[in-house]
Write an enzyme that holds these catalytic residues in place. Sequence first.
Site, PDB file in Angstrom:
ATOM      1  N   HIS A 404    -160.411   4.213 -11.082  1.00  0.00           N
ATOM      2  CA  HIS A 404    -160.685   5.721 -11.393  1.00  0.00           C
ATOM      3  C   HIS A 404    -159.830   6.595 -10.398  1.00  0.00           C
ATOM      4  O   HIS A 404    -159.505   7.712 -11.064  1.00  0.00           O
ATOM      5  CB  HIS A 404    -162.086   5.942 -11.196  1.00  0.00           C
ATOM      6  CG  HIS A 404    -162.409   7.278 -12.086  1.00  0.00           C
ATOM      7  ND1 HIS A 404    -161.760   7.917 -13.193  1.00  0.00           N
ATOM      8  CD2 HIS A 404    -163.676   7.971 -12.084  1.00  0.00           C
ATOM      9  CE1 HIS A 404    -162.408   8.833 -13.692  1.00  0.00           C
ATOM     10  NE2 HIS A 404    -163.307   8.935 -12.963  1.00  0.00           N
ATOM     11  N   ASP A 408    -158.104   8.016 -15.944  1.00  0.00           N
ATOM     12  CA  ASP A 408    -159.213   8.778 -16.284  1.00  0.00           C
ATOM     13  C   ASP A 408    -160.030   8.126 -17.674  1.00  0.00           C
ATOM     14  O   ASP A 408    -159.479   7.269 -18.346  1.00  0.00           O
ATOM     15  CB  ASP A 408    -158.705  10.184 -16.738  1.00  0.00           C
ATOM     16  CG  ASP A 408    -158.227  10.950 -15.676  1.00  0.00           C
ATOM     17  OD1 ASP A 408    -158.657  10.676 -14.455  1.00  0.00           O
ATOM     18  OD2 ASP A 408    -157.341  11.598 -15.744  1.00  0.00           O
TER      19      ASP A 408
END
Length: 431
Positions: A404, A408
């Site tokens: 992450h 995204d």
Amino acid sequence: MAEVICMPKLGFNMDEGQLVRWCKAVGEEIKKGEVLFEINTDKTTMPVEATADGVLLKTMLEENEFAEVFTPIAVVGEAGEDADAALAAYGDGQDAGQDGQAAAAAVDVKALKLTPKARKLIKDEGIDLASLKGITGTGFQGGITAKDIKASPLARKIAEKTGIDLSAVTGTGVNGKIMKADVQAAAGAVQTAAPADTEEKKVLSSVPYKGVRKIIGDKLAESKFTAPHLYFTDAVDTANMTAFREQMNEVSDRRITVSDLLVYAASKALQKFPGINTSLVDGNIVTYKSTNIGVAVAGDNGLIVPVIKNVQEKTLTAISEENRDLVDRAKEGRLAPAEYSGGTFSISNLGMFGIGNFTAIINPPEAAILSVSSVRKMPVVIEEDGEDKIVIRPMMNIQLSVDHRLIDGLLASQFVEYMKELLENPLKILL
């Protein structure tokens, strides 16, 4: 002149090797280019050839034992040569070649025999060489290893008295250094657990946690706790994919597998969404043009991920042939390091084992991995003539794990949905 043979470094992440077997016995002649011994590296078994003609004069490592890279493990020379003299001369040369940090230290460090890994640890962590004086090293000829350094003097003294193996102790000090309290806690845990283990647990076997299993564990633990993982799952209707494969295999000289289609589809998806095909390298987000796709394989030495390079430039038939060759040799432990490194994306397919769903850990330094589960007949709601109907369809779960920090949620979702589209309409994979 006798030659000292060291444990070679055959992979970027290789810090130690396990001797699998000696191919020559002490006293036996060996020719240049003949295999002298075999070792387990970080993922595979590799033969190591002699670099000169001679006689195997001495070995210092038993089969199945471990040694740090660049540690002497054998001596080859002419019959009658003194192997111990060659080792002594080699040790003196290593001492003379130590870096300037040791020379500039306030203590006489000439007697400190540091392994390469130990020297790197000292440099990286700024360890005071004075604190190493008096350490009894566990390496070659009393050489000090990284394991010997990663503990305070008091912690080492307590470990010696209590019989605690420092390699099994987790340090809570700076950079994981083992402190007095860590050894005391380990000693207390052993004393507390021993009676219960003896009375209530029947042990089938006990083997050291090291070698390939430890390398895999350390690598995945680093990935899991360094990269914040985020997961995206969807179900794929495989009816069209199965029919497509059957049609392809009727006319193809090479049998096309589900794994081949997954690799080819992933390459196409990575080209459409290159933000998934990234790595974090030295503080930079690197996006790759090459789609180098690894396929996780369970081999004799643990999990290994052979990599098909530049999938975007190859045909499906070529991918199928290369995939089968890599997988077969991975299971046998016969891959070269270059064949299981350099990946930009990985696929872990457990469908053949009947697994309904699972979560994969990212294979660093990559930023994403796709897990693929088994095909199962499931009730699915479809719309037909404006009405909802329940039908039975062959469904397969896919799940994308992403780092992450780099990827995204929206991008990951788009990638998964495009993979679903390609697999449900497999003709698009070839277009």
